[in-house]
Design an enzyme around this catalytic site. Structure first.
Site, PDB file in Angstrom:
ATOM      1  CG  ASP A  34      -2.068   0.970   1.090  1.00 37.93           C
ATOM      2  OD1 ASP A  34      -3.229   0.515   1.056  1.00 37.93           O
ATOM      3  OD2 ASP A  34      -1.820   2.198   0.993  1.00 37.93           O
ATOM      4  CG  ASN A  93     -12.105  -0.479   4.032  1.00 37.10           C
ATOM      5  OD1 ASN A  93     -12.431  -0.899   5.144  1.00 37.10           O
ATOM      6  ND2 ASN A  93     -10.947   0.117   3.813  1.00 37.10           N
ATOM      7  CG  HIS A 106      -8.669  -2.946  -2.388  1.00 37.17           C
ATOM      8  ND1 HIS A 106      -9.635  -2.212  -3.048  1.00 37.17           N
ATOM      9  CD2 HIS A 106      -8.426  -2.292  -1.233  1.00 37.17           C
ATOM     10  CE1 HIS A 106      -9.950  -1.155  -2.321  1.00 37.17           C
ATOM     11  NE2 HIS A 106      -9.235  -1.177  -1.209  1.00 37.17           N
ATOM     12  CG  LEU A 107      -9.159  -9.401   0.654  1.00 43.78           C
ATOM     13  CD1 LEU A 107      -9.915  -9.272  -0.649  1.00 43.78           C
ATOM     14  CD2 LEU A 107      -8.761 -10.850   0.906  1.00 43.78           C
TER      15      LEU A 107
HETATM   16  P1  5GP Z   1      -9.781   1.494   0.338  1.00 44.64           P
HETATM   17  O1  5GP Z   1      -9.852   2.811   1.067  1.00 44.64           O
HETATM   18  O2  5GP Z   1     -10.474   1.576  -0.995  1.00 44.64           O
HETATM   19  O3  5GP Z   1     -10.173   0.313   1.152  1.00 44.64           O
HETATM   20  O4  5GP Z   1      -8.222   1.266   0.068  1.00 44.64           O
HETATM   21  C1  5GP Z   1      -7.540   1.811  -1.017  1.00 44.64           C
HETATM   22  C2  5GP Z   1      -6.078   1.718  -0.679  1.00 44.64           C
HETATM   23  O5  5GP Z   1      -5.336   1.893  -1.870  1.00 44.64           O
HETATM   24  C3  5GP Z   1      -5.591   2.789   0.311  1.00 44.64           C
HETATM   25  O6  5GP Z   1      -5.046   2.155   1.447  1.00 44.64           O
HETATM   26  C4  5GP Z   1      -4.558   3.577  -0.472  1.00 44.64           C
HETATM   27  O7  5GP Z   1      -3.450   3.956   0.308  1.00 44.64           O
HETATM   28  C5  5GP Z   1      -4.170   2.601  -1.562  1.00 44.64           C
HETATM   29  N1  5GP Z   1      -3.739   3.230  -2.791  1.00 44.64           N
HETATM   30  C6  5GP Z   1      -4.356   4.256  -3.439  1.00 44.64           C
HETATM   31  N2  5GP Z   1      -3.678   4.573  -4.566  1.00 44.64           N
HETATM   32  C7  5GP Z   1      -2.621   3.719  -4.632  1.00 44.64           C
HETATM   33  C8  5GP Z   1      -1.553   3.537  -5.553  1.00 44.64           C
HETATM   34  O8  5GP Z   1      -1.431   4.247  -6.567  1.00 44.64           O
HETATM   35  N3  5GP Z   1      -0.657   2.576  -5.277  1.00 44.64           N
HETATM   36  C9  5GP Z   1      -0.742   1.764  -4.168  1.00 44.64           C
HETATM   37  N4  5GP Z   1       0.208   0.836  -3.987  1.00 44.64           N
HETATM   38  N5  5GP Z   1      -1.748   1.897  -3.280  1.00 44.64           N
HETATM   39  C10 5GP Z   1      -2.659   2.864  -3.499  1.00 44.64           C
END
Ligand code: 5GP
Ligand code: ZN
Length: 120
Positions: A34, A93, A106-107
């Site tokens: 992440d 989420n 995603h997990l």
């Molecule tokens: P959500 O909030 O949808 O459950 O999680 C999305 C996750 O994706 C977040 O923890 C955020 O830090 C991560 N994320 C967003 N953009 C990128 C990216 O460009 N690269 C990576 N490796 N993670 C990302």
């Protein structure tokens, strides 16, 4: 949360258009660090197929099997990375109230610190 695949951050990571630190990949998923880690160990397990969320993923053909495989991959990597006995957290989420910010299933796999409950 609907987003098309061309602009989807995780589809762009899958296509190599956005760089990522890849830990693992197979025919159905990739695992990357992440970009904004919330624990010393924070990976994202991302299915190759663009599916917006967990409910959508389960509705697809062989959905239970495919989602089960994502969990299996997560647990295997947690164990391989040394978190089998200390423990880890898996988070999915879903939707706005669930705190989902990227509309591609995603997990979150997190470890390396004592997690708290309830989550924020
Ligand atoms: P959500 O909030 O949808 O459950 O999680 C999305 C996750 O994706 C977040 O923890 C955020 O830090 C991560 N994320 C967003 N953009 C990128 C990216 O460009 N690269 C990576 N490796 N993670 C990302
Ligand atoms: Zn996507």
């Amino acid at each position: 949360m609907a987003v098309n695949e061309a602009s989807c951050v995780f589809c762009r990571i899958l296509k190599g258009e956005i760089p990522s630190q890849k830990i693992y990949e197979d025919e159905s998923s990739i695992v990357v660090r992440d970009v904004n880690p919330q624990a010393p160990f924070h990976l994202l397990v991302i299915p190759r197929e663009h599916v917006p969320d967990i409910a959508g993923a389960l509705r697809r053909e062989k959905g239970e099997e495919r989602v089960g495989k994502l969990f299996n991959t997560s647990v295997r990597i947690a164990t391989e990375q040394g978190f089998g006995s200390s423990g880890f957290r898996l988070v999915v989420n879903s939707g706005t109230d669930g705190g989902q910010t990227v509309g591609h299933l995603h997990l979150h796999l997190m470890g390396g610190r004592q997690m708290t409950w309830p989550p924020g």
